[in-house]
Scaffold this motif. Sequence first.
Motif, PDB file in Angstrom:
ATOM      1  N   GLU A  81       0.827  -1.201   0.000  1.00  0.00           N
ATOM      2  CA  GLU A  81       0.000   0.000   0.000  1.00  0.00           C
ATOM      3  C   GLU A  81       0.863   1.254   0.000  1.00  0.00           C
ATOM      4  OE1 GLU A  81      -2.766  -0.043   3.224  1.00  0.00           O
ATOM      5  OE2 GLU A  81      -3.783  -1.832   2.502  1.00  0.00           O
ATOM      6  N   ALA A  82       1.984   1.192   0.713  1.00  0.00           N
ATOM      7  CA  ALA A  82       2.868   2.359   0.775  1.00  0.00           C
ATOM      8  C   ALA A  82       3.413   2.686  -0.610  1.00  0.00           C
ATOM      9  CB  ALA A  82       4.012   2.107   1.751  1.00  0.00           C
ATOM     10  N   GLU A  83       3.834   1.676  -1.354  1.00  0.00           N
ATOM     11  CA  GLU A  83       4.360   1.923  -2.699  1.00  0.00           C
ATOM     12  C   GLU A  83       3.291   2.559  -3.581  1.00  0.00           C
ATOM     13  OE1 GLU A  83       6.205  -0.296  -6.634  1.00  0.00           O
ATOM     14  OE2 GLU A  83       5.617  -1.518  -4.916  1.00  0.00           O
ATOM     15  N   HIS A  84       2.073   2.044  -3.507  1.00  0.00           N
ATOM     16  CA  HIS A  84       0.990   2.592  -4.325  1.00  0.00           C
ATOM     17  C   HIS A  84       0.686   4.044  -3.934  1.00  0.00           C
ATOM     18  CE1 HIS A  84       0.142  -1.056  -6.497  1.00  0.00           C
ATOM     19  NE2 HIS A  84       0.163  -1.722  -5.368  1.00  0.00           N
ATOM     20  N   ALA A  85       0.732   4.343  -2.644  1.00  0.00           N
ATOM     21  CA  ALA A  85       0.494   5.719  -2.214  1.00  0.00           C
ATOM     22  C   ALA A  85       1.631   6.628  -2.661  1.00  0.00           C
ATOM     23  CB  ALA A  85       0.343   5.771  -0.696  1.00  0.00           C
TER      24      ALA A  85
END
Length: 107
Positions: free
Chosen positions: A37-41
Amino acid sequence: MAFADAREIKEILGDLAFPASKERIVEHAHDRRPEGEAEHALLSLPLGTYDSVAEVVRSVPLDPDPGRTPSERDHQRRHHEKPGLGEHLRHTERSPFEEELDRGDEV
């Protein structure tokens, strides 16, 4: 739009040398936790060079209440009674499954 937890962003980028470009930040996040999720954000960051983790955290879309369960989020999206009230501030009822799981091994 993907949301991330600020603690997770700080943990992932803690060992990255700053200043860093958006591309370098996303690459570093991918190396640490691919497809998270962090990468996508972090992919939603505006192009530019960032001077610190704090600057990145201010620029990335964060989950306003990371403690909510997915079922609470879904319920709040479907049953909000107060237009204009932030999703994380709306009251939600616990699902029967969550109540049963919280009871543990009671028989």
